[in-house]
Scaffold this active site. Structure first.
Site, PDB file in Angstrom:
ATOM      1  N   ASN A   1      47.338  49.732  41.277  1.00 34.46           N
ATOM      2  CA  ASN A   1      46.020  50.293  41.546  1.00 34.46           C
ATOM      3  C   ASN A   1      44.962  49.847  40.539  1.00 34.46           C
ATOM      4  O   ASN A   1      43.771  49.822  40.870  1.00 34.46           O
ATOM      5  CB  ASN A   1      46.127  51.823  41.529  1.00 34.46           C
ATOM      6  CG  ASN A   1      44.773  52.498  41.393  1.00 34.46           C
ATOM      7  OD1 ASN A   1      44.002  52.556  42.350  1.00 34.46           O
ATOM      8  ND2 ASN A   1      44.463  52.988  40.194  1.00 34.46           N
TER       9      ASN A   1
ATOM     10  N   TYR B   1      34.380  40.118  42.443  1.00 37.42           N
ATOM     11  CA  TYR B   1      35.144  41.210  43.051  1.00 37.42           C
ATOM     12  C   TYR B   1      35.726  40.777  44.394  1.00 37.42           C
ATOM     13  O   TYR B   1      36.899  41.027  44.692  1.00 37.42           O
ATOM     14  CB  TYR B   1      34.246  42.434  43.210  1.00 37.42           C
ATOM     15  CG  TYR B   1      35.004  43.694  43.546  1.00 37.42           C
ATOM     16  CD1 TYR B   1      35.832  44.290  42.598  1.00 37.42           C
ATOM     17  CD2 TYR B   1      34.904  44.293  44.792  1.00 37.42           C
ATOM     18  CE1 TYR B   1      36.534  45.450  42.891  1.00 37.42           C
ATOM     19  CE2 TYR B   1      35.600  45.455  45.099  1.00 37.42           C
ATOM     20  CZ  TYR B   1      36.414  46.028  44.138  1.00 37.42           C
ATOM     21  OH  TYR B   1      37.120  47.172  44.433  1.00 37.42           O
TER      22      TYR B   1
END
Length: 240
Positions: free
Chosen positions: A92, A156
C-alpha cells in the site's frame, strides 16, 4: 480463506488506506503487521489499532522503507518471528508529487517511482517464499491514475500504470503456486494523501475503511475465483 488467526503485512499502514485495511483485517481476527518509515508512527498506529480491536488478533508496528529490499526482508522476517507465518501482503505504501513536466524535479520523479513501483516489487520479492508456503494473497494498491492519465501527473501516472501492469504480470507468475494476486485501483479516497486534511467536505469520497472491506471481500472469495483487477470509485462525485 479461513481468516481467523491468519497473518497480514500492510506496508504504509500507519495512516490512510493502509490503516483502514489493517483495521478491517483485525476485525476479522487476522494478526496484522503495519510498516512505516517512522518507527514511532508505526508503533503509535499499532497501539491505536489494538485499542480499537475487539478480537483476539494483534497488531504490531514495524519500521521499514519499501524503497530498500533489505528493509523489506527484515520486516517479513520480523512478521515470521512474531506470528510464525505470513498469509496476506498488502503493498500500500505510496506518495505523490504532482507538477508539470517542466517543473517536476528528477528527485521527485525518482522518489515517486522508487516508493510506488519499486516498493511494490521489493514487497513481493521479500515475501514470495512465505506466500508460497501459505498459498497466500498479494494485493497491491494502485489507483485509477494507473489507467487514466492527467496533467501534472507524469510521475504518479507512470508509477501507478506500472503498478497495475506489474501486478497483473506477477499474478500470472505466481498463481501456479496457489498464490492469489490482485490490484485495487481506487479513485478519490478521503486520506491525508498529498497534503489533504480529511473533513466533512470529503464525505463523498471513498473512505479508507471501504478499501479495507474490499480487501476482506477478496480474501473471502472462493479459491477458484480471482478478481485480479478491481476499479473502485466514488458513487456520486461533486458536479464540476
Amino acid at each position: 480463506m479461513n481468516l481467523k488467526n491468519k497473518v497480514a503485512l500492510v506496508t504504509g499502514g500507519s495512516k490512510g488506506i493502509g490503516f483502514g485495511v489493517a483495521q478491517s483485517l483485525l476485525n476479522q481476527g487476522i494478526h496484522v503487521a503495519i510498516t512505516s518509515r517512522s518507527r514511532a508512527a508505526a508503533s503509535e498506529a499499532a497501539d491505536l489499532l489494538n485499542a480499537k480491536n475487539n478480537t483476539e488478533a494483534k497488531a504490531i508496528g514495524l519500521q521499514s522503507d519499501v524503497r530498500d529490499l533489505e528493509s523489506q526482508k527484515n520486516a517479513v522476517n520480523q512478521v515470521l518471528k512474531s506470528f510464525g507465518s505470513l498469509d496476506v501482503v498488502v503493498a500500500n505504501a505510496g506518495i505523490g508529487h504532482f507538477a508539470s513536466i517542466e517543473d517536476l524535479t528528477s528527485e521527485q520523479w525518482q522518489e515517486t517511482i522508487d516508493t510506488n513501483l519499486t516498493g511494490a516489487f521489493y514487497t513481493i520479492k521479500a515475501s514470495v517464499d512465505a506466500l508460497k508456503a501459505s498459498k497466500g494473497y498479494y494485493i497491491t494498491i494502485s489507483s485509477l491514475a494507473g489507467t487514466n492519465f492527467f496533467a501534472n501527473g507524469s510521475a504518479y501516472n507512470a508509477s501507478k500504470f506500472g503498478v497495475t501492469g506489474f501486478t497483473q504480470a506477477v499474478m500470472l507468475d505466481l498463481r501456479k503456486y496457489g498464490i492469489k494476486v490482485s490490484t485495487i485501483m481506487p479513485g478519490s479516497v478521503s486520506t491525508h494523501f498529498n497534503g489533504n486534511e480529511p473533513s466533512d467536505s470529503d464525505a463523498w469520497k471513498i473512505q479508507s475503511e471501504d478499501i479495507g472491506e474490499l480487501v476482506v471481500d477478496l480474501l473471502k472469495m472462493h479459491p477458484r475465483t480471482l478478481p485480479s483487477k478491481i476499479e473502485v470509485r466514488p458513487t456520486t462525485p461533486p458536479s464540476k
